[in-house]
Design a protein around this motif. Structure first.
Motif, PDB file in Angstrom:
ATOM      1  N   VAL A  81      13.404  31.524  16.400  1.00 53.44           N
ATOM      2  CA  VAL A  81      12.856  30.442  17.225  1.00 53.44           C
ATOM      3  C   VAL A  81      11.410  30.735  17.590  1.00 53.44           C
ATOM      4  CG1 VAL A  81      13.027  29.319  19.483  1.00 53.44           C
ATOM      5  CG2 VAL A  81      15.092  29.717  18.138  1.00 53.44           C
ATOM      6  N   VAL A  82      11.127  31.985  17.958  1.00 57.90           N
ATOM      7  CA  VAL A  82       9.759  32.367  18.330  1.00 57.90           C
ATOM      8  C   VAL A  82       8.803  32.140  17.169  1.00 57.90           C
ATOM      9  CG1 VAL A  82       8.287  34.345  18.857  1.00 57.90           C
ATOM     10  CG2 VAL A  82      10.385  33.990  20.150  1.00 57.90           C
ATOM     11  N   GLU A  83       9.183  32.542  15.982  1.00 56.45           N
ATOM     12  CA  GLU A  83       8.307  32.385  14.825  1.00 56.45           C
ATOM     13  C   GLU A  83       8.043  30.910  14.533  1.00 56.45           C
ATOM     14  OE1 GLU A  83       6.668  34.773  13.157  1.00 56.45           O
ATOM     15  OE2 GLU A  83       7.477  36.087  14.713  1.00 56.45           O
ATOM     16  N   ILE A  84       9.080  30.102  14.596  1.00 58.99           N
ATOM     17  CA  ILE A  84       8.926  28.674  14.295  1.00 58.99           C
ATOM     18  C   ILE A  84       8.048  27.988  15.338  1.00 58.99           C
ATOM     19  CG2 ILE A  84      10.178  26.488  14.152  1.00 58.99           C
ATOM     20  CD1 ILE A  84      12.519  28.123  12.930  1.00 58.99           C
ATOM     21  N   LEU A  85       8.321  28.255  16.624  1.00 63.66           N
ATOM     22  CA  LEU A  85       7.544  27.603  17.680  1.00 63.66           C
ATOM     23  C   LEU A  85       6.106  28.111  17.690  1.00 63.66           C
ATOM     24  CD1 LEU A  85      10.046  27.415  20.682  1.00 63.66           C
ATOM     25  CD2 LEU A  85       9.575  25.721  18.913  1.00 63.66           C
ATOM     26  N   SER A  86       5.921  29.392  17.383  1.00 58.98           N
ATOM     27  CA  SER A  86       4.564  29.940  17.374  1.00 58.98           C
ATOM     28  C   SER A  86       3.696  29.241  16.342  1.00 58.98           C
ATOM     29  CB  SER A  86       4.607  31.450  17.086  1.00 58.98           C
ATOM     30  OG  SER A  86       5.304  32.136  18.096  1.00 58.98           O
ATOM     31  N   GLN A  87       4.275  28.922  15.202  1.00 54.58           N
ATOM     32  CA  GLN A  87       3.520  28.220  14.164  1.00 54.58           C
ATOM     33  C   GLN A  87       3.147  26.814  14.613  1.00 54.58           C
ATOM     34  OE1 GLN A  87       5.993  28.303  10.672  1.00 54.58           O
ATOM     35  NE2 GLN A  87       6.102  30.542  10.631  1.00 54.58           N
ATOM     36  N   ARG A  88       4.056  26.166  15.334  1.00 55.08           N
ATOM     37  CA  ARG A  88       3.801  24.785  15.742  1.00 55.08           C
ATOM     38  C   ARG A  88       2.814  24.689  16.900  1.00 55.08           C
ATOM     39  NH1 ARG A  88       4.851  21.379  11.718  1.00 55.08           N
ATOM     40  NH2 ARG A  88       6.580  22.256  10.531  1.00 55.08           N
ATOM     41  N   VAL A  89       2.872  25.604  17.844  1.00 52.99           N
ATOM     42  CA  VAL A  89       2.006  25.487  19.020  1.00 52.99           C
ATOM     43  C   VAL A  89       0.574  25.883  18.719  1.00 52.99           C
ATOM     44  CG1 VAL A  89       3.944  25.877  20.580  1.00 52.99           C
ATOM     45  CG2 VAL A  89       2.535  27.818  19.891  1.00 52.99           C
ATOM     46  N   ARG A  90       0.311  26.446  17.549  1.00 52.62           N
ATOM     47  CA  ARG A  90      -1.072  26.782  17.207  1.00 52.62           C
ATOM     48  C   ARG A  90      -1.937  25.534  17.138  1.00 52.62           C
ATOM     49  NH1 ARG A  90       1.309  30.687  13.430  1.00 52.62           N
ATOM     50  NH2 ARG A  90       1.088  32.776  14.334  1.00 52.62           N
ATOM     51  N   GLN A  91      -1.344  24.393  16.810  1.00 50.63           N
ATOM     52  CA  GLN A  91      -2.127  23.166  16.756  1.00 50.63           C
ATOM     53  C   GLN A  91      -2.549  22.700  18.149  1.00 50.63           C
ATOM     54  OE1 GLN A  91       1.315  21.139  14.883  1.00 50.63           O
ATOM     55  NE2 GLN A  91       0.875  19.437  16.249  1.00 50.63           N
ATOM     56  N   TRP A  92      -1.938  23.290  19.187  1.00 48.91           N
ATOM     57  CA  TRP A  92      -2.339  22.932  20.546  1.00 48.91           C
ATOM     58  C   TRP A  92      -3.680  23.563  20.937  1.00 48.91           C
ATOM     59  CZ3 TRP A  92       3.016  23.926  23.344  1.00 48.91           C
ATOM     60  CH2 TRP A  92       3.918  22.952  22.925  1.00 48.91           C
ATOM     61  N   GLU A  93      -4.191  24.480  20.111  1.00 47.87           N
ATOM     62  CA  GLU A  93      -5.454  25.138  20.435  1.00 47.87           C
ATOM     63  C   GLU A  93      -6.602  24.133  20.541  1.00 47.87           C
ATOM     64  OE1 GLU A  93      -6.129  28.028  17.431  1.00 47.87           O
ATOM     65  OE2 GLU A  93      -4.349  29.241  17.916  1.00 47.87           O
ATOM     66  N   ARG A  94      -6.468  23.011  19.869  1.00 48.10           N
ATOM     67  CA  ARG A  94      -7.553  22.020  19.866  1.00 48.10           C
ATOM     68  C   ARG A  94      -7.560  21.151  21.121  1.00 48.10           C
ATOM     69  NH1 ARG A  94      -5.412  21.724  14.630  1.00 48.10           N
ATOM     70  NH2 ARG A  94      -4.317  19.777  15.132  1.00 48.10           N
ATOM     71  N   TRP A  95      -6.507  21.225  21.920  1.00 49.99           N
ATOM     72  CA  TRP A  95      -6.438  20.349  23.106  1.00 49.99           C
ATOM     73  C   TRP A  95      -7.471  20.770  24.148  1.00 49.99           C
ATOM     74  CZ3 TRP A  95      -5.512  21.274  28.302  1.00 49.99           C
ATOM     75  CH2 TRP A  95      -5.302  20.138  29.081  1.00 49.99           C
ATOM     76  N   ARG A  96      -8.127  19.778  24.722  1.00 48.96           N
ATOM     77  CA  ARG A  96      -9.050  20.005  25.824  1.00 48.96           C
ATOM     78  C   ARG A  96      -8.766  18.989  26.915  1.00 48.96           C
ATOM     79  NH1 ARG A  96      -9.493  23.804  23.286  1.00 48.96           N
ATOM     80  NH2 ARG A  96     -11.347  24.935  22.555  1.00 48.96           N
ATOM     81  N   ASP A  97      -8.888  19.392  28.159  1.00 51.87           N
ATOM     82  CA  ASP A  97      -8.676  18.481  29.285  1.00 51.87           C
ATOM     83  C   ASP A  97      -9.947  17.671  29.493  1.00 51.87           C
ATOM     84  OD1 ASP A  97      -8.033  17.165  31.612  1.00 51.87           O
ATOM     85  OD2 ASP A  97      -7.037  18.896  32.513  1.00 51.87           O
ATOM     86  N   GLU A  98      -9.882  16.382  29.171  1.00 54.39           N
ATOM     87  CA  GLU A  98     -11.063  15.527  29.271  1.00 54.39           C
ATOM     88  C   GLU A  98     -11.545  15.375  30.706  1.00 54.39           C
ATOM     89  OE1 GLU A  98      -9.966  11.876  27.463  1.00 54.39           O
ATOM     90  OE2 GLU A  98      -9.949  12.672  25.408  1.00 54.39           O
ATOM     91  N   ARG A  99     -10.695  15.667  31.657  1.00 55.36           N
ATOM     92  CA  ARG A  99     -11.114  15.557  33.065  1.00 55.36           C
ATOM     93  C   ARG A  99     -12.169  16.602  33.392  1.00 55.36           C
ATOM     94  NH1 ARG A  99      -6.507  14.865  31.426  1.00 55.36           N
ATOM     95  NH2 ARG A  99      -5.130  13.120  31.969  1.00 55.36           N
ATOM     96  N   LEU A 100     -12.058  17.785  32.771  1.00 43.76           N
ATOM     97  CA  LEU A 100     -13.083  18.807  32.971  1.00 43.76           C
ATOM     98  C   LEU A 100     -14.381  18.408  32.281  1.00 43.76           C
ATOM     99  CD1 LEU A 100     -10.967  22.055  32.425  1.00 43.76           C
ATOM    100  CD2 LEU A 100     -11.650  21.008  34.589  1.00 43.76           C
TER     101      LEU A 100
END
Length: 354
Positions: free
Chosen positions: A280-299
């Motif tokens: 599970v860790v390996e699978i989720l780790s691969q998927r959450v890497r795409q979250w690196e591009r997220w930025r909070d537009e409020r900041l």
């Protein structure tokens, strides 16, 4: 990854075990005196009874026995039986076999192992609670790398004496590369009587419905105003992976961590569970890497106010605005309502009797 689980089940080198036991902290392996003294205290009634029987005469005592005498002796006989059971349990906890096996498993797979850790200082909802008197994690197995991962069991004690309550959880902590909004996935599989297994109650107004059958498996909560961000993070492929691999866990994203929670031990001697968890860790780790591009537009909006509406890449800020860092919690009133209904029920019962 290829996982070596043989240390969890192989025969033990007892010389190595004895050497390992000497390294265990007292919180895991208390001194022998602290184990034996309660046994001696509880076993004392049997010794006292034997002395009385010897002095008075066993045949005479048996002949004079009445039912009341027998009932009087029941707790005297039961106490040493309980003492023996507690002694065996305590000695087994001191033998260090569990810790020795998990330590061997960790070393065989390039993990680190800590048998007991105070705290720890982590931001997840299971790690702190109002009125807590102590908190610690046991059998902490960690891996550095991309991303860092920790699997452990956590115990949190609230109150003391008769008001003492012990909460036990198993958890997986995956370190993210950047902070994200506080998002909780309440697994529907482990709910009882419609009540979430989560240690806190979340405001219902923060619940967000997603497409497909995701809602059948998870109830997703995100801070108000972050609905679009949650939809960006939980794309259909990410949702599918969570359903297929993590539907048995409650999940929390908070600061730069992703936590999986279970109301059972996760750091265990079960090879199959370790294989499941690390898969599970390996699978989720691969998927959450795409979250690196997220930025909070409020900041970025704050920066735009300073720079006349233009936000250069060098000025973009990582992190989460204050309103997205924590979900709103609500008070649980079910026990108050239950108490009121119980009082009304007893009142009507006594009224009918009288």
């Amino acid at each position: 990854m290829t996982l070596d689980t043989s240390p969890l089940t192989d025969r033990i080198d007892h010389r190595a075990l004895r050497a390992f036991r000497r390294t265990l902290p007292s919180a895991v392996r208390p001194k022998l005196a602290s184990v034996v003294l309660p046994f001696v205290f509880l076993a004392f009634p049997v010794v006292f009874l034997a002395m009385v029987l010897k002095g008075v005469g066993f045949d005479r005592v048996i002949g004079d026995f009445s039912s009341s005498s027998v009932m009087f002796l029941v707790p005297v006989i039961a106490m040493p039986i309980i003492a023996i059971a507690l002694l065996v349990r305590a000695l087994r906890s001191r033998n260090g076999v569990r810790q020795f096996r998990i330590d061997g498993f960790a070393r065989a797979n390039s993990f680190s192992y800590v048998p007991w850790s105070k705290g720890p200082q982590l931001p997840g909802m299971i790690f702190s609670r109002q009125g807590q008197s102590s908190a610690y994690s046991t059998d902490v197995v960690s891996r550095e790398g991309e991303p860092p991962v920790t699997i452990a069991n956590h115990t949190l004690v609230v109150g003391s004496g008769k008001n003492r309550t012990v909460h036990r959880w198993g958890y997986v902590a995956i370190r993210l590369t950047s902070p994200l909004p506080n998002i909780v996935l309440d697994a529907q599989k482990n709910n009882e009587w419609g009540r979430p297994a989560l240690p806190v109650a979340l405001s219902a107004g923060q619940r967000l419905s997603l497409e497909g059958d995701f809602d059948r498996h998870f109830a997703l909560y995100c801070p108000s105003g972050y609905e679009a961000d949650a939809l960006y993070l939980f794309t259909p492929d990410v949702m599918a992976k969570f359903i297929d691999n993590a539907a048995a866990f409650d999940i929390e994203i908070v600061d730069d961590y992703l936590f999986l929670y279970a109301q059972r031990e996760l750091s265990t001697l079960d090879p199959d569970l370790w294989k499941q968890l690390l898969s599970v860790v390996e699978i989720l780790s691969q998927r959450v890497r795409q979250w690196e591009r997220w930025r909070d537009e409020r900041l970025d909006a704050e920066v735009a106010g300073w720079t006349g509406g233009v936000v250069p890449n060098s000025a973009r800020r990582e992190g989460v605005a204050p309103q997205g860092r924590r979900l709103d919690r609500r008070a649980e009133w079910w026990w108050v309502i239950g108490g009121i209904l119980a009082v009304i029920g007893f009142y009507n019962l006594f009224k009918d009797i009288l």
